[in-house]
Scaffold this active site. Structure first.
Site: not given
Ligand code: NAD
Length: 242
Positions: A76, A131, A135
């Site tokens: 997101t 959250h 986040k």
């Molecule tokens: P997080 O920060 O724990 O993990 C994100 C990961 O992505 C990290 O390991 C980071 O190194 C990696 N990353 C960053 N840029 C990158 C790139 N260019 N290429 C590859 N990897 C990259 O975050 P999170 O809590 O796991 O959330 C990740 C995303 O998922 C957020 O946008 C969050 O809002 C979303 N989310 C969505 C749902 C859903 O149901 N759709 C649920 C929870 C979280």
């Protein structure tokens, strides 16, 4: 045979939850993160599941389109510009794009639509989300979707949105919808939609306590999307709620 899944953002909180859920469900998966060769990893997969960063979505979609691979997009926080441009690219492959993969939240979307329609303008609509402290974007993608649903039902535009309130704001008008983003601790994700009138208030609340619900939903979407034609779908399509 079950599809082979590639998890993008695999070291993050959600990436790890998807890996755990895939193990539980007996699904084969590979994992990539920032700095890895995404295109090379994708050649060995049937579908990509992305929970990384909004800035990674374009590169992921370009790789998926080049290899005609389906995608499940859970990330997101996309900017208005990204939201305008990326759907056309995503539509070139089968793509499930959802701000929330939980079954309960998808029912909350349906209930919010119904409540908005039945209650009408006399009931002030406000959205509150909370959250964890880590986040990076606000409001949450889920809160943004709840807002869209209320705006659609009330025939309002994005100009109706009020991000919190501060100072001498004047009385609330019936054509505004407030969003309030709370951040703290380890809260996985809470959303409340409030409809308040003179004399009564209806609150619809969903509380997530385990990331596993999003992970299992995303894997359900992955198994579904490999059988679809190119186009952008959401979780309501996957769950047959439309
Ligand atoms: P997080 O920060 O724990 O993990 C994100 C990961 O992505 C990290 O390991 C980071 O190194 C990696 N990353 C960053 N840029 C990158 C790139 N260019 N290429 C590859 N990897 C990259 O975050 P999170 O809590 O796991 O959330 C990740 C995303 O998922 C957020 O946008 C969050 O809002 C979303 N989310 C969505 C749902 C859903 O149901 N759709 C649920 C929870 C979280």
């Amino acid at each position: 045979m079950s599809p082979r899944i590639l998890i993008n953002g695999a070291k993050g909180r959600m990436g790890q939850a998807v890996a755990n859920a895939a193990r539980e469900m007996g699904l084969a998966f590979g994992a990539v993160g920032r700095g890895d060769d995404l295109a090379a990893a994708l050649t060995k997969a049937d579908v990509a599941v992305d929970f990384s960063s909004h800035s990674a979505t374009r590169a992921l979609l370009e790789a998926a389109v080049a290899q005609s691979k389906p995608v499940v997009l859970g990330t997101t926080g996309h900017s208005a510009e990204e939201k305008k441009q990326l759907p056309a690219l995503a539509a070139k492959v089968p793509c499930v794009w959802a701000g929330n993969f939980s079954v309960g939240v998808n029912l909350l979307f349906a209930l919010t639509r119904r409540a908005s329609a039945v209650l009408g303008d006399d009931y002030d609509a406000e959205i509150v989300e909370m959250h964890h402290r880590f986040k990076k974007d606000a409001p949450s993608g889920t809160a943004a979707r709840l807002l869209e649903i209320i705006l659609e039902e009330r025939k309002l535009t994005a100009a109706a949105l009020r991000h919190g309130r501060e100072g001498i704001t004047g009385e609330r008008t019936s054509t505004e919808v407030g969003i309030h983003a709370l951040r703290g601790g380890d809260v996985v994700g809470d959303h409340t939609v409030m409809f308040a009138a003179l004399g009564e208030r209806l609150e619809l609340t969903h509380k997530a306590s385990d990331r596993g619900i999003f992970a299992r939903g995303a894997l359900r979407a992955a198994q579904w999307v490999v059988k679809q034609k190119p186009g952008v779908y959401d979780m309501q399509d996957v769950l047959g709620l439309k």
